[in-house]
Design an enzyme around this catalytic site. Structure first.
Site, PDB file in Angstrom:
ATOM      1  N   HIS A  36      -9.097   2.912  -2.832  1.00 28.28           N
ATOM      2  CA  HIS A  36      -7.532   2.732  -2.588  1.00 28.28           C
ATOM      3  C   HIS A  36      -6.870   1.592  -3.498  1.00 28.28           C
ATOM      4  CE1 HIS A  36      -3.832   1.717  -0.631  1.00 28.28           C
ATOM      5  NE2 HIS A  36      -4.429   0.594   0.367  1.00 28.28           N
ATOM      6  N   CYS A  71      -0.283   3.257   5.987  1.00 29.80           N
ATOM      7  CA  CYS A  71      -0.159   1.977   6.717  1.00 29.80           C
ATOM      8  C   CYS A  71       0.163   0.727   5.561  1.00 29.80           C
ATOM      9  CB  CYS A  71      -1.247   1.369   7.412  1.00 29.80           C
ATOM     10  SG  CYS A  71      -2.753   1.194   6.766  1.00 29.80           S
ATOM     11  N   CYS A  76       0.748  -1.373   0.024  1.00 28.52           N
ATOM     12  CA  CYS A  76      -0.118   0.035   0.107  1.00 28.52           C
ATOM     13  C   CYS A  76       0.780   1.379   0.006  1.00 28.52           C
ATOM     14  CB  CYS A  76      -0.821  -0.029   1.106  1.00 28.52           C
ATOM     15  SG  CYS A  76      -1.898  -1.302   1.388  1.00 28.52           S
ATOM     16  N   GLY A  98       0.235  -3.445   4.534  1.00 32.89           N
ATOM     17  CA  GLY A  98       0.001  -4.805   4.905  1.00 32.89           C
ATOM     18  C   GLY A  98       1.434  -5.449   5.225  1.00 32.89           C
TER      19      GLY A  98
END
Length: 397
Positions: A352, A382, A92, A384
């Site tokens: 996203h 953030c 991400c 993953g």
């Protein structure tokens, strides 16, 4: 610790973001990245021949040409054949990472002008059958794997991303009502920003096919500003009984791309480019994978420390909204000011598309900083697997 050279953003463009299975589902991530890159080059007034490097983020690699994405983007937009291309995958945070890698190349004097960004088509994520390449036994029960769904679970800690957000909700005592209220705010802020033209500078409208024939898509498809708190309250929690995460307060699964042209101070002067913002500092770090959504906290602290700045120095902040409880945990831990954070909504409304989000956030902050007349902005996400990344930019206006 300042960057070794001045690195400037000279343009930032993106496609509108398409909803899952929506208007952009037939445009590969390569197609979307090409569209955003063409728009960024045009906006920067940088001829393709001047680009020294292409760096693109892409996570899921959902089309058959995806392994060539960065290279094909460069060739399609007219960047010379000898210019190298790189795909990066920090999940991400890939859109941010592409910008960081470009800045590093400029600081090392390996490049003067870099085309960078991120692209994702989540709608095209294929189904897969594992372990049949070398034959199967009679009666073998062949299972189709949804690669999109599988990718949203971290097998190391055996947790879907949403359950890591539920862990944060529990740790920081965040209620379902808190999450729904925040999600509604994201939708309403997007609507206010859209109606006020706050996305105009970054958007590159794209021609798409629909049931009505060809049409121009000029705004994000995923937002649902007509949503009400009552409607959100009726949505069931998806991953945990009496949990907080629902389809209404999680980031949208979407398709889209964003691209930026960044340049050294010398290139800006030599080619008479218009600098929009300066890249001040960046930081990436790891965190506990079971609460991966808290990653922006150490990343933001690291970037601020490198820049010699504080959170109070930031005029605008955007933290990617992976899940409402995840964002609210970061807000609570960092003491973020809602009056200057995610002012035009975030990924809950916009969506996203994994690798595109960091580039979108950086581009949006670049244009908004100039519109607001502020000095510093900070973008973060953030990641993953348990990471965080943050980038700080300075207005040059």
């Amino acid at each position: 610790m300042a960057l070794l050279r001045g690195v400037f953003i000279v343009s930032a463009k993106r496609t509108p973001f398409g909803t899952y299975g929506g208007l952009l589902k037939d445009h590969s991530a390569t197609d979307l990245a090409e569209h955003a890159s063409r728009a960024a080059l045009t906006a920067s007034k940088v001829a393709p021949e001047l680009v020294n490097s292409i760096i693109m983020g892409n996570v899921l690699q959902t089309s058959s040409d995806a392994i060539y994405l960065a290279r094909h983007v460069g060739l399609r937009v007219g960047v010379p054949v000898p210019v190298p291309a790189l795909i990066v995958n920090r999940l991400c945070g890939s859109g941010f990472q592409a910008i960081v890698c470009g800045a590093q190349e400029i600081c090392l004097k390996e490049s003067e002008i870099v085309l960078c960004g991120g692209s994702e088509n989540m709608s095209q994520a294929p189904y897969a059958v594992r372990n049949i390449r070398f034959g199967t036994r009679l009666g073998e029960d062949i299972k189709l794997e949804d690669t999109l769904w599988a990718g949203l679970t971290d097998p190391h800690v055996k947790l879907p991303m949403a359950l890591t957000a539920e862990n944060l909700a529990q740790k920081y005592k965040i209620s379902r009502e808190d999450c729904d209220r925040y999600a509604l705010q994201s939708q309403q802020r997007w609507k206010a920003g859209q109606d006020s033209g706050h996305f105009t500078a970054e958007l590159a409208p794209i021609e798409v096919k629909s049931k009505k024939g060809k049409q121009t898509m000029s705004q994000d498809e995923h937002p649902r500003p007509q949503s009400t708190l009552e409607q959100m309250a009726k949505l069931p929690p998806v991953f945990k009984k009496d949990g907080t995460v629902t389809a209404g307060n999680a980031s949208g699964v979407c398709d889209g791309a964003a691209a930026l042209v960044i340049a050294s101070e010398e290139a800006v002067k030599q080619h008479k480019l218009t600098p929009l913002a300066r890249i001040v500092a960046y930081h990436a770090c790891g965190c506990d994978p079971s609460i991966m959504g808290i990653g922006p906290v150490p990343a933001i602290k690291g970037a601020l420390n490198k820049a010699g700045l504080t959170l109070n120095d930031m005029d605008l902040v955007e933290v990617n909204e992976a899940f409402a409880p995840q964002y609210l945990a970061v807000e609570k831990e960092m003491g973020l000011d809602p009056a200057k954070t995610n002012l035009n909504g975030g990924a809950i409304a916009l969506g996203h598309p994994l690798a595109a989000s960091g580039a979108r956030i950086t581009g949006h902050l670049t244009h908004e900083l100039r519109r607001h007349g502020g000095k510093y902005a900070l973008g973060s996400a953030c990641i993953g697997g348990g990471q965080g990344i943050a980038v700080i930019i300075e207005n040059t206006k």
